[in-house]
Design a protein around this motif. Structure first.
Motif, PDB file in Angstrom:
ATOM      1  N   GLN A 164      -7.418   2.003  -7.645  1.00  0.00           N
ATOM      2  CA  GLN A 164      -8.255   1.200  -6.765  1.00  0.00           C
ATOM      3  C   GLN A 164      -7.721  -0.225  -6.797  1.00  0.00           C
ATOM      4  O   GLN A 164      -7.177  -0.668  -7.809  1.00  0.00           O
ATOM      5  N   SER A 165      -7.881  -0.925  -5.680  1.00  0.00           N
ATOM      6  CA  SER A 165      -7.398  -2.302  -5.607  1.00  0.00           C
ATOM      7  C   SER A 165      -8.508  -3.228  -5.129  1.00  0.00           C
ATOM      8  O   SER A 165      -9.397  -2.823  -4.374  1.00  0.00           O
ATOM      9  N   ILE A 191      -1.702   3.147  -6.398  1.00  0.00           N
ATOM     10  CA  ILE A 191      -2.966   2.446  -6.569  1.00  0.00           C
ATOM     11  C   ILE A 191      -4.086   3.422  -6.907  1.00  0.00           C
ATOM     12  O   ILE A 191      -4.290   4.397  -6.192  1.00  0.00           O
ATOM     13  N   CYS A 232     -11.321   1.239   3.315  1.00  0.00           N
ATOM     14  CA  CYS A 232     -11.535  -0.131   2.874  1.00  0.00           C
ATOM     15  C   CYS A 232     -13.015  -0.508   2.982  1.00  0.00           C
ATOM     16  O   CYS A 232     -13.663  -0.226   3.981  1.00  0.00           O
ATOM     17  N   ILE A 235      -8.742  -7.002  -3.226  1.00  0.00           N
ATOM     18  CA  ILE A 235      -7.922  -7.939  -2.458  1.00  0.00           C
ATOM     19  C   ILE A 235      -8.765  -9.175  -2.176  1.00  0.00           C
ATOM     20  O   ILE A 235      -9.852  -9.072  -1.585  1.00  0.00           O
ATOM     21  N   ARG A 284     -10.908   3.282  -1.845  1.00  0.00           N
ATOM     22  CA  ARG A 284      -9.802   2.825  -2.683  1.00  0.00           C
ATOM     23  C   ARG A 284      -9.635   1.315  -2.697  1.00  0.00           C
ATOM     24  O   ARG A 284      -9.260   0.748  -3.730  1.00  0.00           O
ATOM     25  N   ASN A 285      -9.904   0.637  -1.590  1.00  0.00           N
ATOM     26  CA  ASN A 285      -9.605  -0.785  -1.483  1.00  0.00           C
ATOM     27  C   ASN A 285     -10.870  -1.584  -1.168  1.00  0.00           C
ATOM     28  O   ASN A 285     -11.682  -1.180  -0.343  1.00  0.00           O
ATOM     29  N   PHE A 343       0.823  -1.212   0.000  1.00  0.00           N
ATOM     30  CA  PHE A 343       0.000   0.000   0.000  1.00  0.00           C
ATOM     31  C   PHE A 343       0.861   1.268   0.000  1.00  0.00           C
ATOM     32  O   PHE A 343       0.531   2.268  -0.624  1.00  0.00           O
ATOM     33  N   TYR A 386      -6.039   2.867   6.157  1.00  0.00           N
ATOM     34  CA  TYR A 386      -6.463   2.964   4.756  1.00  0.00           C
ATOM     35  C   TYR A 386      -7.972   2.758   4.645  1.00  0.00           C
ATOM     36  O   TYR A 386      -8.550   1.952   5.377  1.00  0.00           O
TER      37      TYR A 386
END
Length: 481
Positions: free
Chosen positions: A329-330, A327, A354, A332, A379-380, A322, A352
């Motif tokens: 957008q990610s 990034i 999430c 996981i 973002r995640n 991270f 972060y």
């Protein structure tokens, strides 16, 4: 089937779990690129007021109709040959209705991709299709464009069914269908999935519906109740056909087909075609036209790495990624719903933003998470394999397998969430000693190379370069994505 609400997992993390899957920490001021605006992530979306009429009645012969279009900002990112290696055809070459062409161009689709070039004219002819193409190369347009072209507004019955394996994909496909058909003057599209109010669907089917986009269990329920009358349905599409013909769904699919007329058209689309698909094709398809654009299985724009770690080192490794990666957008991936929720909490503790999503969440929360993540509010996203099927979020440029998948098929669908439509993406796999043989097997099956992660990853491998554009023709080239 209604989903049950999960009980709170252990409170080891010391955080109260919101039921809606939206955990937000304070974003760290690391060197992360800002998430693009919602307009940049969506394939379409009007930017300004339009003078385009909503039906063909206001368009006269000889009008320069293209000048009135609400075109999204031009996408100037580099694209790989997965989507650029075409025959040079144009959408106008297929004799489509002008109003459908307007919807296509307003989606930002400038020219047909290889799978669209192969599929659209054959589908328009009424022939069955078996199409194998990579994730993110335009399969949805390959079947939605001919499907909408063939809708007869003079007929008030269900003319086409699109079958998908997940609720999120059903909502996504219905949104794309509505956008494509908005100038056609009255095409009625309905999405119906499990986990929603059956009564609402029954009331909706009292009115005219031309296209149904559905998960198998719900549409079969409506058909059996006599509410969804499909005896005149001319076309059935199966998106992510390998999943729909797996043991989870195949009995339902067979039963749905038994209610369709004998002269129906069936279109199968997927990235992978196991033996189950071959058996189904032999039984139900009539001299299908076969499309295979999968000489190379993994997407050309996705760079793949692995990091060899112990289970206890995974979160620390993720934190390092991270802080060092750029990034947009990610996504996981974890292998269980409990690990999804626990990891989402840990990421939030690290500071972060999430969200998380899995199949055991209530449907209204799944819908909200999917919508908000797609619109760039976080973002995640941590998820299970629920999110591997067909979900198209253009801003995702990094996929991380926190838990390594068991099969090559799952791996292929996971990493296909990045590098959408020929753009660049990065896939990073956290590998433990138990995963090393699985890693080697997946490399061999997919004929791909997953390399050890370097100390520094070249940003040009996964961060798109945007060039100055002037979408408004106003002389201002600063309005890039």
């Amino acid at each position: 089937m209604a989903t049950a609400r999960t009980a709170n997992p252990t409170s080891v993390m010391g955080l109260n779990k919101p039921a809606n899957g939206q955990l937000k920490g304070q974003p760290k001021p690391a060197n992360l690129q800002s998430i693009p605006s919602a307009a940049a992530q969506q394939p379409a979306g009007p930017q300004k007021g339009s003078s385009i009429p909503q039906s063909s009645g206001g368009i006269k012969f000889g009008d320069d109709w293209k000048k009135c279009l609400q075109l999204p900002p031009k996408d100037t990112r580099m694209k790989t040959s997965d989507v650029t290696s075409t025959k040079g055809n144009e959408f106008e070459d297929y004799c489509l209705k002008r109003e459908l062409l307007m919807g296509i161009f307003e989606m930002g689709w400038e020219k047909p991709s290889p799978v669209q070039e192969e599929s659209i004219p054959i589908a328009l002819s009424g022939r069955d299709i078996l199409a194998r193409a990579k994730n993110g190369t335009g399969k949805s347009g390959a079947y939605l464009i001919p499907l909408l072209e063939r809708i007869d507004l003079k007929k008030d019955h269900i003319q086409a069914i699109v079958m998908v394996p997940t609720r999120e994909l059903a909502l996504q496909m219905s949104q794309i269908s509505i956008q494509l058909s908005k100038h056609l003057g009255g095409v009625k599209v309905m999405a119906t999935t499990g986990g929603t109010n059956l009564r609402d669907d029954i009331m909706r089917l009292d009115e005219t519906v031309h296209v149904i986009i559905a998960t198998p269990g719900r549409i079969l329920d409506l058909v059996k109740k006599g509410v969804a009358k499909v005896d005149k349905t001319q076309m059935m599409v199966m998106d992510e056909a390998d999943k729909l013909l797996s043991q989870d769904f195949v009995i339902l699919i067979e039963e749905i087909i038994s209610f369709l007329p004998k002269d129906r058209q069936i279109l199968l689309y997927s990235a992978t075609f196991p033996v189950s698909v071959q058996k189904f094709m032999a039984k139900h398809l009539k001299k299908p036209y076969e499309i295979n654009l999968m000489e190379e299985l993994t997407l050309k724009g996705i760079t793949q790495y692995y990091a060899y770690v112990t289970e206890r080192q995974k979160v620390h490794c993720l934190n390092t990624l991270f802080s060092r990666l750029q990034i947009n957008q990610s996504i996981i991936f974890c292998n269980s719903t409990q690990r999804v929720e626990l990891l989402a909490k840990k990421i939030t503790q690290l500071g972060y933003s999430c969200f998380y999503i899995h199949a055991k969440m209530m449907q209204e929360y799944r819908n909200r998470v999917f919508h908000d993540f797609r619109n760039g509010l976080c973002r995640n996203l941590v998820c299970t394999d629920l999110f591997t099927r067909g979900i198209d979020i253009q801003a995702v440029n990094v996929v991380i397998n926190f838990d390594f998948p068991k099969s090559a098929e799952t791996y292929l669908h996971r990493i296909g969430r990045s590098g959408r439509f020929g753009h660049l993406g990065l896939a990073i796999n956290l590998i433990t000693s138990e995963d090393r043989f699985n890693l080697k097997g997946i490399e061999e099956q997919l004929v791909t190379d997953i390399k050890p992660i370097p100390s520094s990853i070249d940003k040009s491998l996964y961060v798109a370069e945007f060039h100055s554009v002037d979408p408004d023709d106003d002389g201002d080239t600063s309005d890039k994505w």
